[in-house]
Design a protein around this motif. Sequence first.
Motif, PDB file in Angstrom:
ATOM      1  N   VAL A 131       0.853  -1.190   0.000  1.00  0.00           N
ATOM      2  CA  VAL A 131       0.000   0.000   0.000  1.00  0.00           C
ATOM      3  C   VAL A 131       0.889   1.240   0.000  1.00  0.00           C
ATOM      4  O   VAL A 131       1.861   1.300   0.751  1.00  0.00           O
ATOM      5  N   VAL A 132       0.561   2.205  -0.837  1.00  0.00           N
ATOM      6  CA  VAL A 132       1.269   3.489  -0.838  1.00  0.00           C
ATOM      7  C   VAL A 132       0.262   4.548  -0.442  1.00  0.00           C
ATOM      8  O   VAL A 132      -0.776   4.702  -1.099  1.00  0.00           O
ATOM      9  N   ARG A 133       0.568   5.283   0.653  1.00  0.00           N
ATOM     10  CA  ARG A 133      -0.373   6.314   1.112  1.00  0.00           C
ATOM     11  C   ARG A 133       0.370   7.334   1.957  1.00  0.00           C
ATOM     12  O   ARG A 133       1.495   7.099   2.383  1.00  0.00           O
ATOM     13  N   ILE A 134      -0.281   8.472   2.196  1.00  0.00           N
ATOM     14  CA  ILE A 134       0.237   9.424   3.174  1.00  0.00           C
ATOM     15  C   ILE A 134      -0.958  10.134   3.773  1.00  0.00           C
ATOM     16  O   ILE A 134      -1.903  10.493   3.065  1.00  0.00           O
ATOM     17  N   THR A 135      -0.958  10.276   5.095  1.00  0.00           N
ATOM     18  CA  THR A 135      -2.168  10.792   5.754  1.00  0.00           C
ATOM     19  C   THR A 135      -1.906  12.068   6.544  1.00  0.00           C
ATOM     20  O   THR A 135      -2.703  12.452   7.386  1.00  0.00           O
ATOM     21  N   ASP A 136      -0.765  12.757   6.285  1.00  0.00           N
ATOM     22  CA  ASP A 136      -0.520  14.000   7.037  1.00  0.00           C
ATOM     23  C   ASP A 136      -1.051  15.227   6.289  1.00  0.00           C
ATOM     24  O   ASP A 136      -0.745  16.360   6.650  1.00  0.00           O
ATOM     25  N   GLY A 137      -1.816  14.995   5.229  1.00  0.00           N
ATOM     26  CA  GLY A 137      -2.386  16.119   4.480  1.00  0.00           C
ATOM     27  C   GLY A 137      -1.555  16.502   3.263  1.00  0.00           C
ATOM     28  O   GLY A 137      -2.048  17.179   2.364  1.00  0.00           O
ATOM     29  N   SER A 138      -0.290  16.079   3.224  1.00  0.00           N
ATOM     30  CA  SER A 138       0.542  16.398   2.057  1.00  0.00           C
ATOM     31  C   SER A 138       0.212  15.440   0.915  1.00  0.00           C
ATOM     32  O   SER A 138      -0.484  14.444   1.120  1.00  0.00           O
TER      33      SER A 138
END
Length: 434
Positions: free
Chosen positions: A414-421
């Motif tokens: 899974v590739v994701r980012i959840t800090d808003g960037s």
Amino acid sequence: MLFKTLGLTALLSACAQATLQIVPGATWTATNTGKHVQAHGAGIIKVGSTFYMIGEDKTDGSAFQNINCYSSTNLVEWTYVGALLSRTASGDLGPNRVVERPKVIFNQSTGKYVLYLHIDSSDYGEAKVGVATGDSVCGKYNYLGSWRPLGFQSRDQGLFQDTDGKAYLLTEDRANGLRINALTADYLNTTGTSSVYLWNRSIESPAILKQGGYYFMFGSLLTGWDPNDNVYSYATSLSGPWSAWQNFAPAGSKTFTSQTTYILPLSSTTAIYMGDRWVSTNLMRSTYVWLPLTISGTSVTMSDRVNWTPNVSAVLANGAVVISCTGCSGGSAAGYIGGSSGGSVTFSNVRADVTGRTTIRVKHLNGNTVQRFADVTVNGVTQRVAFLPTQDGNTPGSSVVHANLNAGIANTIVVRITDGSYGPDVDRLMIPLS
Ligand SMILES: *[C@@H]1O[C@H](CO)[C@@H](O)[C@H](O)[C@H]1NC(C)=O
Ligand SMILES: *[C@@H]1O[C@H](CO)[C@@H](O)[C@H](O)[C@H]1NC(C)=O
Ligand SMILES: *[C@@H]1O[C@H](CO)[C@@H](O)[C@H](O)[C@H]1NC(C)=O
Ligand SMILES: *[C@@H]1O[C@H](CO)[C@@H](O)[C@H](O)[C@H]1NC(C)=O
């Protein structure tokens, strides 16, 4: 060094699901009922990484029994979840009623799943459309009622939700032809005083696909339960002008003995034709004829296959979408990874040759001048990975990730980012072959 590549389009993965195949016209036994799937005249709605097939239960013939819902993450193995609507003692959903071609769309603002149905008396004299809503895709729905949209007959129907959030009812008015009618913002009724478009031609089982800048309307001619050569028309606007109708399967094949029920987009360049092979003398025996469509500009064609692999392995969620990228494998990439909704792409059933620490390449695009970041989770273990700017908008760069893979296909990345960037646009994964 050889690599297996998992790209977004040709979908993703030759290797990923080489063993799971769609077999058109076969018995499809649900994973948990031990019985042939009863979801005829179906539509598909995808929620997160799961596909839901919602169709008619024909176990006891043509009269309404249930609107069933099945789920799958690979379009091949289907699990019965429940009935959205079931026969009631009386009324529209009562005994000896016609309740056909269920189609569901989701309204993000109201949080409701909206189900449209063909509602009729057993002699097809009422010719109405009905609507119901649900709070969960496969839960119980609340039936709201039926009417003749804009006052006209409505027999076979379909729904189309455009990319701008507007939704449309596709409806066969036997007296006048096939209509596209706009729905209200909450999707619960038709709106306006006239149709967005009316074909002065008898076409039923309508389904719209939007792809490559065109709307494609598919449908069948009127030959009852018997198949015919189904046709399509295309336009750049729903209000037309629409092209002349033409075949998409070989003339005389009768659409490989099937009738359109739904067209499922699988990526920005691929879609699946979903048809019913009706057995009118025993409707529960009807099977599912699903085949890949070949779409090039305005040309749509389909050939028969005994079996084929749908290659569903990259699943986009939380706002991530397929974007075009001419330098990427298959011409597309997963865009809008991250952002306020935490967009993600999940690659399932990733094949590796050996168990152990492996270097995976993530081919990506980063249009910024600074590095972007994403959390890459390999079999449950997450690491922060940097993605350098790429030279131009179309030539993917490589970021390497070192992680433990299992021999075989029991790997999920899974590739994701959840800090808003925003993370990178993901083109494909490359896994070394030993
Ligand atoms: C699935 O992948 C295989 C191997 O790359 C390819 O031959 C096939 O056409 C793909 N299927 C679809 C529907 O794109
Ligand atoms: C859902 O319903 C709301 C409220 O009626 C509407 O404004 C919106 O456009 C609809 N569509 C989506 C995709 O949310
Ligand atoms: C939709 O609008 C029509 C015409 O105004 C009306 O008769 C019908 O009851 C409405 N349907 C629902 C479910 O509210
Ligand atoms: C529709 O087509 C029929 C037969 O071709 C013709 O008689 C009729 O006038 C047409 N109706 C409209 C509204 O164009």
